[in-house]
Scaffold this active site. Structure first.
Site, mmCIF file in Angstrom:
data_model
loop_
_atom_site.group_PDB
_atom_site.id
_atom_site.type_symbol
_atom_site.label_atom_id
_atom_site.label_comp_id
_atom_site.label_asym_id
_atom_site.label_seq_id
_atom_site.Cartn_x
_atom_site.Cartn_y
_atom_site.Cartn_z
ATOM 1 C CE LYS A 1 -13.852 -2.768 2.520
ATOM 2 N NZ LYS A 1 -12.345 -2.954 3.296
ATOM 3 C CE LYS B 1 -6.684 -7.961 -0.217
ATOM 4 N NZ LYS B 1 -8.256 -7.506 0.153
ATOM 5 C CE LYS C 1 -4.358 -1.728 1.638
ATOM 6 N NZ LYS C 1 -5.672 -1.601 2.271
HETATM 7 N N1 AQP Z 1 -10.606 -10.645 -1.836
HETATM 8 C C1 AQP Z 1 -10.820 -10.914 -0.492
HETATM 9 N N2 AQP Z 1 -11.363 -12.369 -0.307
HETATM 10 C C2 AQP Z 1 -11.581 -12.877 0.820
HETATM 11 N N3 AQP Z 1 -11.555 -12.109 2.000
HETATM 12 C C3 AQP Z 1 -11.284 -10.746 1.743
HETATM 13 N N4 AQP Z 1 -10.993 -9.701 2.842
HETATM 14 C C4 AQP Z 1 -10.930 -8.559 1.896
HETATM 15 N N5 AQP Z 1 -10.726 -9.032 0.857
HETATM 16 C C5 AQP Z 1 -10.665 -10.330 0.433
HETATM 17 C C6 AQP Z 1 -11.552 -9.944 4.166
HETATM 18 O O1 AQP Z 1 -12.600 -8.906 4.192
HETATM 19 C C7 AQP Z 1 -12.409 -8.242 5.662
HETATM 20 C C8 AQP Z 1 -12.357 -6.714 5.403
HETATM 21 O O2 AQP Z 1 -11.264 -6.322 5.692
HETATM 22 P P1 AQP Z 1 -10.697 -4.825 5.546
HETATM 23 O O3 AQP Z 1 -11.599 -3.837 5.663
HETATM 24 O O4 AQP Z 1 -9.399 -4.729 6.530
HETATM 25 O O5 AQP Z 1 -9.901 -4.820 4.427
HETATM 26 P P2 AQP Z 1 -8.888 -5.360 3.672
HETATM 27 O O6 AQP Z 1 -8.473 -6.741 4.202
HETATM 28 O O7 AQP Z 1 -7.725 -4.321 3.480
HETATM 29 O O8 AQP Z 1 -9.221 -5.662 2.145
HETATM 30 P P3 AQP Z 1 -10.223 -4.838 1.321
HETATM 31 O O9 AQP Z 1 -11.473 -4.905 1.765
HETATM 32 O O10 AQP Z 1 -10.337 -5.416 -0.177
HETATM 33 O O11 AQP Z 1 -9.896 -3.448 1.195
HETATM 34 P P4 AQP Z 1 -8.515 -2.842 0.748
HETATM 35 O O12 AQP Z 1 -8.636 -2.561 -0.586
HETATM 36 O O13 AQP Z 1 -8.137 -1.538 1.514
HETATM 37 O O14 AQP Z 1 -7.338 -3.525 0.818
HETATM 38 C C9 AQP Z 1 -11.186 -9.073 6.030
HETATM 39 O O15 AQP Z 1 -11.628 -10.255 6.891
HETATM 40 C C10 AQP Z 1 -10.603 -9.296 4.832
HETATM 41 O O16 AQP Z 1 -9.571 -10.368 5.089
#
Ligand code: AQP
Length: 334
Positions: A202, A199, A118
């Site tokens: 968001k 992956k 990031k």
């Molecule tokens: N692609 C994915 N497949 C399965 N699980 C996923 N999670 C996120 N992406 C996937 C799970 O959703 C929860 C949200 O965690 P978060 O809000 O802390 O976001 P993150 O893990 O950083 O991933 P995001 O939601 O895609 O956001 P960004 O773009 O900011 O990285 C967690 O349980 C995560 O494991």
């Protein structure tokens, strides 16, 4: 007769941008499925959202937090049986973070892969992007958590939480319960539709059409994304031999349908990828339609949503303040 205490669970999702199918399958759905067996705290972790400065519009963050909480309930989290709240409403999280950060070696944070990836996305890296896993550790440790149900991408942060807790306990006595990550067998790493080696995320989905199906997408948007998913020029629908894009579609179908690999392979054998995509689209729509319907009803009664969240914050504070006091007693702060 002794009544066995339920294991304590903590988990959360950042309200940065729209939630996607990965968040649903890797987090929300497993939370809902195991909620009756555990004592749960589910948090909307809004303090994690501004870690990439400029990535999130401050005007919509508070609204997104409510929207994500509403999605928790719409997906099936019972507001009466679980503690659900917005992280910034319980200031114990930030206070605990400071104390924990003093016990966290810098090298441990520098090693986090999410920080490495990031920090490439921004010109100026805020300290919060580096220290965000300590905030996550505080979130988890404040509730004497045994289990942290998360998707695979968060495994490293839960490992770090364990290391911080063990180090803190070694330095200051037996303050924390040591938690463990619980990663679902299916849906733990949903890949994106447009780049199946990446992956579903968001922050990428926000600016890239075709990357993700968001939970509140219209059927038309879902259709556009799934029907244009990257595949290959073969007709290979066996899990073991499929290309990354096709494997992702098959895995999504498996996770949503609950069918076995064998029956899925038999169903799609000899068919073109168009048929697989159409069937997947059908099951995605069928799974998300009731969530969308309940979401609209919950968002319609804002006063009730605010009441539930205020109640959740109060209950969370009662628990978190006990642990924070233990941390203060152990370190001599206060
Ligand atoms: N692609 C994915 N497949 C399965 N699980 C996923 N999670 C996120 N992406 C996937 C799970 O959703 C929860 C949200 O965690 P978060 O809000 O802390 O976001 P993150 O893990 O950083 O991933 P995001 O939601 O895609 O956001 P960004 O773009 O900011 O990285 C967690 O349980 C995560 O494991």
């Amino acid at each position: 007769m002794t009544i066995k205490k339920k294991p304590k669970v903590f988990s959360g999702i950042q309200p940065s941008h729209a939630l996607h199918l990965g968040n649903y399958l890797g987090a929300l759905k497993p939370w809902v499925e195991s909620q009756n067996e555990t004592d749960n705290v589910f948090c909307v972790v809004d303090l994690h959202s501004p870690t990439l400065l400029g990535d999130i519009d401050p005007k919509i963050l508070a609204e997104n937090s409510r929207s994500v909480a509403a999605l928790y309930f719409a997906a099936g989290i019972d507001p009466e049986e679980n503690i659900v709240f917005i992280q910034s409403h319980v200031p114990e999280h930030t206070e605990a973070t400071w104390i924990l950060s003093c016990a966290t070696p810098l090298g441990w944070l520098n090693r986090m892969t999410q920080f490495k990836s990031k920090s490439q996305l921004v010109e100026s890296v805020g300290t919060g992007l580096l220290t965000y896993p300590v905030l996550m550790a505080a979130d988890i440790l404040l509730y004497d958590t045994n289990r942290v149900p998360v998707g695979d991408d968060q495994r490293q942060h839960v490992e770090l939480t364990r290391d911080i807790a063990m180090r803190f306990n070694n330095l200051f006595g037996d303050v924390f319960t040591i938690p463990e990550a619980v990663i679902p067998k299916l849906g733990a790493r949903v890949m994106s539709f447009d780049e199946p080696e990446t992956k579903m995320s968001k922050s990428i989905a926000r600016s890239k059409a075709g990357h993700a199906v968001n939970l509140l997408d219209s059927e038309k948007q879902m259709k556009k994304t799934i029907m244009s998913a990257v595949t290959d020029s073969e007709r290979e629908t066996r899990f073991e031999h499929a290309s990354k894009g096709v494997y992702n579609l098959l895995s999504l179908y498996q996770t949503l349908s609950g069918e076995s690999k064998e029956s899925i392979e038999a169903k799609f054998d000899g068919q073109g990828y168009g048929f697989l995509k159409k069937e997947l689209l059908g099951i995605v729509i069928e799974s998300l339609a009731p969530v969308q319907k309940r979401y609209a009803e919950i968002m319609d009664d804002r006063a009730e949503l605010e009441r539930i969240l205020a109640n959740g914050a109060q209950k969370a504070k009662e628990r978190a303040s006990v642990t924070l006091q233990r941390m203060k007693n152990a370190t001599g702060v206060g």
